[in-house]
Design a protein around this motif. Structure first.
Motif, mmCIF file in Angstrom:
data_model
loop_
_atom_site.group_PDB
_atom_site.id
_atom_site.type_symbol
_atom_site.label_atom_id
_atom_site.label_comp_id
_atom_site.label_asym_id
_atom_site.label_seq_id
_atom_site.Cartn_x
_atom_site.Cartn_y
_atom_site.Cartn_z
ATOM 1 N N SER A 78 0.834 -1.203 0.000
ATOM 2 C CA SER A 78 0.000 0.000 0.000
ATOM 3 C C SER A 78 0.870 1.255 0.000
ATOM 4 C CB SER A 78 -0.906 0.008 1.235
ATOM 5 O OG SER A 78 -0.137 0.236 2.402
ATOM 6 N N ASP A 79 0.266 2.359 -0.412
ATOM 7 C CA ASP A 79 0.970 3.639 -0.384
ATOM 8 C C ASP A 79 1.424 3.968 1.033
ATOM 9 O OD1 ASP A 79 -1.077 5.383 -2.865
ATOM 10 O OD2 ASP A 79 0.476 3.852 -3.095
ATOM 11 N N GLU A 80 0.555 3.707 2.019
ATOM 12 C CA GLU A 80 0.884 3.989 3.408
ATOM 13 C C GLU A 80 2.109 3.188 3.851
ATOM 14 O OE1 GLU A 80 -2.221 3.181 2.353
ATOM 15 O OE2 GLU A 80 -3.273 5.075 2.679
ATOM 16 N N TYR A 81 2.156 1.925 3.454
ATOM 17 C CA TYR A 81 3.288 1.069 3.806
ATOM 18 C C TYR A 81 4.585 1.630 3.220
ATOM 19 C CZ TYR A 81 6.370 -2.954 4.132
ATOM 20 O OH TYR A 81 7.442 -3.778 4.411
ATOM 21 N N ILE A 82 4.555 1.988 1.949
ATOM 22 C CA ILE A 82 5.761 2.501 1.291
ATOM 23 C C ILE A 82 6.210 3.802 1.924
ATOM 24 C CG2 ILE A 82 6.702 3.380 -0.885
ATOM 25 C CD1 ILE A 82 4.905 1.276 -2.300
ATOM 26 N N ILE A 86 9.799 4.337 3.830
ATOM 27 C CA ILE A 86 10.749 5.388 3.471
ATOM 28 C C ILE A 86 11.094 6.214 4.707
ATOM 29 C CG2 ILE A 86 11.096 7.511 2.136
ATOM 30 C CD1 ILE A 86 9.283 6.214 -0.061
ATOM 31 N N LYS A 87 10.085 6.562 5.483
ATOM 32 C CA LYS A 87 10.315 7.395 6.664
ATOM 33 C C LYS A 87 11.095 6.674 7.755
ATOM 34 C CE LYS A 87 6.412 10.559 6.449
ATOM 35 N NZ LYS A 87 5.229 11.061 7.157
ATOM 36 N N LYS A 88 10.690 5.448 8.071
ATOM 37 C CA LYS A 88 11.249 4.749 9.232
ATOM 38 C C LYS A 88 12.310 3.715 8.894
ATOM 39 C CE LYS A 88 7.035 5.424 11.851
ATOM 40 N NZ LYS A 88 5.871 4.802 12.470
ATOM 41 N N GLY A 89 12.407 3.316 7.615
ATOM 42 C CA GLY A 89 13.389 2.319 7.218
ATOM 43 C C GLY A 89 13.061 0.941 7.764
ATOM 44 N N VAL A 100 15.409 13.142 6.320
ATOM 45 C CA VAL A 100 16.135 13.593 5.127
ATOM 46 C C VAL A 100 15.187 14.256 4.137
ATOM 47 C CG1 VAL A 100 17.544 12.829 3.161
ATOM 48 C CG2 VAL A 100 17.861 11.770 5.406
ATOM 49 N N PHE A 101 14.034 13.623 3.909
ATOM 50 C CA PHE A 101 13.065 14.107 2.929
ATOM 51 C C PHE A 101 11.865 14.745 3.619
ATOM 52 C CE2 PHE A 101 14.738 10.395 0.358
ATOM 53 C CZ PHE A 101 15.465 11.181 -0.518
ATOM 54 N N SER A 102 11.305 15.768 2.994
ATOM 55 C CA SER A 102 10.046 16.352 3.454
ATOM 56 C C SER A 102 8.912 15.411 3.065
ATOM 57 C CB SER A 102 9.829 17.722 2.811
ATOM 58 O OG SER A 102 9.554 17.572 1.422
ATOM 59 N N ASP A 103 7.720 15.628 3.631
ATOM 60 C CA ASP A 103 6.568 14.811 3.242
ATOM 61 C C ASP A 103 6.294 14.942 1.746
ATOM 62 O OD1 ASP A 103 4.568 15.272 6.277
ATOM 63 O OD2 ASP A 103 6.188 13.863 5.822
ATOM 64 N N GLY A 104 6.448 16.143 1.193
ATOM 65 C CA GLY A 104 6.242 16.351 -0.239
ATOM 66 C C GLY A 104 7.229 15.560 -1.079
ATOM 67 N N GLN A 105 8.474 15.506 -0.627
ATOM 68 C CA GLN A 105 9.481 14.738 -1.361
ATOM 69 C C GLN A 105 9.187 13.246 -1.293
ATOM 70 O OE1 GLN A 105 12.769 16.526 0.765
ATOM 71 N NE2 GLN A 105 13.511 17.473 -1.125
ATOM 72 N N ILE A 106 8.733 12.778 -0.148
ATOM 73 C CA ILE A 106 8.387 11.359 -0.021
ATOM 74 C C ILE A 106 7.213 11.013 -0.932
ATOM 75 C CG2 ILE A 106 7.485 9.597 1.564
ATOM 76 C CD1 ILE A 106 9.257 10.926 3.754
ATOM 77 N N ILE A 107 6.243 11.892 -1.029
ATOM 78 C CA ILE A 107 5.108 11.672 -1.937
ATOM 79 C C ILE A 107 5.594 11.678 -3.391
ATOM 80 C CG2 ILE A 107 2.908 12.623 -2.755
ATOM 81 C CD1 ILE A 107 2.843 11.247 0.044
ATOM 82 N N ALA A 108 6.572 12.531 -3.712
ATOM 83 C CA ALA A 108 7.129 12.549 -5.073
ATOM 84 C C ALA A 108 7.840 11.234 -5.378
ATOM 85 C CB ALA A 108 8.090 13.729 -5.235
ATOM 86 N N ILE A 109 8.549 10.690 -4.407
ATOM 87 C CA ILE A 109 9.217 9.395 -4.589
ATOM 88 C C ILE A 109 8.170 8.298 -4.755
ATOM 89 C CG2 ILE A 109 10.681 7.657 -3.484
ATOM 90 C CD1 ILE A 109 12.251 10.051 -2.249
ATOM 91 N N LEU A 110 7.119 8.342 -3.952
ATOM 92 C CA LEU A 110 6.033 7.370 -4.080
ATOM 93 C C LEU A 110 5.405 7.447 -5.469
ATOM 94 C CD1 LEU A 110 4.030 5.276 -2.895
ATOM 95 C CD2 LEU A 110 2.669 7.225 -2.119
#
Length: 118
Positions: A78-82, A86-89, A100-110
């Motif tokens: 799921s998107d939530e899992y990914i 990314i956030k917690k490793g 390292v990444f902002s929430d916006g950057q993590i969404i861009a990676i997703l």
């Protein structure tokens, strides 16, 4: 050309989603942790570039093949899992990038990951 468009399209609509509609969808679906409400800056749009420079060493061929990390294209996670991964490793396997990444950057990676083809 398709991947940058997918990333741009996802990030273009993200700020317009209201917190109330996300909360309503989460409650009706029974999801415990909805995706964070993130605002993207112009620097956040290049999810592919962020992926290549940070994640590409372990997720080979831009995430299309397994390397030290798993294949990410066509992932059934799921998107939530990914986002959480990314956030917690994962201890001993993947570093945490939440600081390292902002929430916006993590969404861009997703968005980049979801746009991958084999």
């Amino acid at each position: 050309m398709r991947i940058p468009f997918v990333i741009f399209a996802c990030l273009a609509i993200w700020p317009f989603l209201s917190t109330a509609s996300l909360a309503q969808q989460s409650n009706s679906a029974g999801a415990a942790n909805p995706l964070p409400q993130a605002e993207a800056s112009p620097d956040d749009i290049e999810g592919g570039k962020m992926f290549a420079t940070t994640c590409g060493f372990c997720h080979q061929d831009g995430g299309r093949h397994a390397g030290r990390g798993p294949k990410l294209s066509k992932s059934e996670r799921s998107d939530e899992y990914i986002v959480e991964r990314i956030k917690k490793g994962k201890v001993g396997a993947m570093p945490a990038y939440g600081s390292v990444f902002s929430d916006g950057q993590i969404i861009a990676i997703l968005a980049y990951i979801r746009g991958l083809d084999d």
